[in-house]
Design a protein around this motif. Structure first.
Motif, PDB file in Angstrom:
ATOM      1  N   TYR A   1     -65.285-103.371 -23.634  1.00 50.82           N
ATOM      2  CA  TYR A   1     -66.238-102.256 -23.597  1.00 50.82           C
ATOM      3  C   TYR A   1     -65.813-101.226 -22.560  1.00 50.82           C
ATOM      4  CZ  TYR A   1     -70.438 -99.684 -22.276  1.00 50.82           C
ATOM      5  OH  TYR A   1     -71.318 -98.681 -21.957  1.00 50.82           O
ATOM      6  N   TYR A   2     -65.443-101.675 -21.361  1.00 47.13           N
ATOM      7  CA  TYR A   2     -65.072-100.730 -20.299  1.00 47.13           C
ATOM      8  C   TYR A   2     -63.689-100.120 -20.520  1.00 47.13           C
ATOM      9  CZ  TYR A   2     -69.248-101.866 -17.698  1.00 47.13           C
ATOM     10  OH  TYR A   2     -70.558-102.002 -17.326  1.00 47.13           O
ATOM     11  N   CYS A   3     -62.796-100.857 -21.154  1.00 46.29           N
ATOM     12  CA  CYS A   3     -61.492-100.277 -21.504  1.00 46.29           C
ATOM     13  C   CYS A   3     -61.667 -99.142 -22.503  1.00 46.29           C
ATOM     14  CB  CYS A   3     -60.581-101.360 -22.111  1.00 46.29           C
ATOM     15  SG  CYS A   3     -59.824-102.464 -20.915  1.00 46.29           S
ATOM     16  N   THR A   4     -62.526 -99.360 -23.485  1.00 44.66           N
ATOM     17  CA  THR A   4     -62.790 -98.333 -24.494  1.00 44.66           C
ATOM     18  C   THR A   4     -63.440 -97.106 -23.871  1.00 44.66           C
ATOM     19  OG1 THR A   4     -63.070-100.051 -26.186  1.00 44.66           O
ATOM     20  CG2 THR A   4     -63.927 -97.871 -26.708  1.00 44.66           C
TER      21      THR A   4
ATOM     22  N   ALA B   1     -66.959 -94.871 -11.431  1.00 42.52           N
ATOM     23  CA  ALA B   1     -68.143 -94.303 -12.094  1.00 42.52           C
ATOM     24  C   ALA B   1     -68.359 -94.950 -13.453  1.00 42.52           C
ATOM     25  CB  ALA B   1     -67.977 -92.796 -12.252  1.00 42.52           C
ATOM     26  N   ILE B   2     -67.260 -95.322 -14.111  1.00 39.69           N
ATOM     27  CA  ILE B   2     -67.364 -95.970 -15.422  1.00 39.69           C
ATOM     28  C   ILE B   2     -67.940 -97.370 -15.281  1.00 39.69           C
ATOM     29  CG2 ILE B   2     -66.015 -96.892 -17.366  1.00 39.69           C
ATOM     30  CD1 ILE B   2     -64.112 -94.547 -17.038  1.00 39.69           C
ATOM     31  N   LEU B   3     -67.469 -98.104 -14.263  1.00 42.03           N
ATOM     32  CA  LEU B   3     -67.939 -99.479 -14.057  1.00 42.03           C
ATOM     33  C   LEU B   3     -69.368 -99.523 -13.524  1.00 42.03           C
ATOM     34  CD1 LEU B   3     -64.822-101.228 -12.475  1.00 42.03           C
ATOM     35  CD2 LEU B   3     -65.631-101.391 -14.819  1.00 42.03           C
TER      36      LEU B   3
ATOM     37  N   LEU C   1     -56.255-100.309 -12.340  1.00 39.94           N
ATOM     38  CA  LEU C   1     -56.906 -99.038 -12.672  1.00 39.94           C
ATOM     39  C   LEU C   1     -58.383 -99.048 -12.305  1.00 39.94           C
ATOM     40  CD1 LEU C   1     -55.381 -98.153 -16.155  1.00 39.94           C
ATOM     41  CD2 LEU C   1     -55.170 -96.804 -14.080  1.00 39.94           C
ATOM     42  N   PHE C   2     -59.066-100.129 -12.665  1.00 38.78           N
ATOM     43  CA  PHE C   2     -60.498-100.206 -12.405  1.00 38.78           C
ATOM     44  C   PHE C   2     -60.821-100.273 -10.915  1.00 38.78           C
ATOM     45  CE2 PHE C   2     -61.738-102.023 -16.830  1.00 38.78           C
ATOM     46  CZ  PHE C   2     -61.690-100.736 -17.337  1.00 38.78           C
TER      47      PHE C   2
ATOM     48  N   GLU D   1     -73.061-101.230 -25.749  1.00 40.81           N
ATOM     49  CA  GLU D   1     -73.125 -99.831 -26.174  1.00 40.81           C
ATOM     50  C   GLU D   1     -74.576 -99.385 -26.341  1.00 40.81           C
ATOM     51  OE1 GLU D   1     -70.727 -99.844 -29.671  1.00 40.81           O
ATOM     52  OE2 GLU D   1     -68.862 -99.442 -28.578  1.00 40.81           O
ATOM     53  N   LYS D   2     -75.407-100.265 -26.883  1.00 40.47           N
ATOM     54  CA  LYS D   2     -76.819 -99.935 -27.066  1.00 40.47           C
ATOM     55  C   LYS D   2     -77.547 -99.854 -25.725  1.00 40.47           C
ATOM     56  CE  LYS D   2     -77.225-101.658 -31.779  1.00 40.47           C
ATOM     57  NZ  LYS D   2     -77.561-102.804 -32.637  1.00 40.47           N
TER      58      LYS D   2
END
Length: 249
Positions: free
Chosen positions: A100-103, A36-38, A28-29, A171-172
């Motif tokens: 983190y990236y799965c979420t 764009a997410i990665l 998927l990644f 996340e921060k």
């Protein structure tokens, strides 16, 4: 013994499903929708391979121990060895990043993300529950077996704490990048006579953030974003143009 064997079979089944989900995550990644997410985090593929390798080996060892029989015994040393590998290989860092990236994928692309992906960040959390159950149902096992399972349970709790810290840090970092883009480039404030701009946020580590209200008078209240760094406390206020500016009383 019957309940204990059920616990072990569940661990084997969950490990098999986890390996399948990890392979799906990597596929998927690699797709356009997820790039764009990665962002620039291409190293995530190496982390997925690292996690997959350890879990695939663990699952294979469990299946070999199971063989064609219906009874599995003395599994404590194998589980303890697996978690020792997890710690020695710093798999907590890999898990933290991949989780983190799965979420993010589930949140940002819910309709395109398979349901099994949600289980990837939760694998070790479920493993903790499984080990806890296994320990409770190992009363008739040898002292060494019980000690190894108990040590393994303590180890997985340590790893989970580390993973949660890594995810929180990521996340921060993401939040700070988002806020940094939205801060008006002309906005600034003065801290002890020194000018402070959005560029001064870049190399700082965010410790805590919150939405707070500042009472100016009984009738006047300002809603601001509080950003706590290791050396400074900053307030941001949203402007009419949906940007942010530094807020200073």
């Amino acid at each position: 013994q019957k309940i204990r064997q059920g616990d072990l079979y569940e661990i084997i089944q969950t490990e098999r499903n986890h390996c399948t989900a990890l392979a799906e995550v990597k596929k998927l990644f690699g797709g356009k929708s997820y790039r764009a997410i990665l962002g620039d985090e291409v190293g995530v593929f190496e982390h997925i391979d690292k996690i997959f390798s350890v879990h695939y080996s663990f699952h294979g060892s469990l299946r070999k121990m199971q063989g064609d029989g219906v009874y599995i015994e003395h599994v404590g040393s194998l589980i303890h060895h697996f978690l020792t590998c997890v710690k020695q290989l710093d798999l907590d860092k890999s898990y933290g990043l991949v989780s983190y990236y799965c979420t993010r994928a589930v949140k940002e692309l819910p309709s395109r993300t398979p349901v099994q992906i949600t289980g990837v960040p939760l694998r070790l959390t479920k493993f903790q529950i499984q080990l806890d159950s296994l320990l409770k149902h190992s009363k008739d096992e040898s002292e060494r077996e019980k000690q190894l399972v108990a040590k393994s349970l303590a180890m997985v709790k340590e790893v989970l704490c580390s993973i949660n810290e890594i995810i929180d840090c990521k996340e921060k970092e993401a939040l700070l990048k988002t806020l940094h883009r939205k801060i008006d480039s002309k906005s600034c404030l003065f801290l002890k006579g020194v000018k402070f701009t959005k560029h001064d946020l870049k190399n700082r580590k965010l410790i805590h953030h919150a939405q707070v209200k500042i009472n100016i008078t009984q009738q006047k209240v300002h809603s601001v974003v509080l950003l706590l760094f290791d050396d400074v406390l900053v307030f941001l206020q949203r402007t009419s143009s949906s940007k942010y500016q530094f807020y200073q009383t």
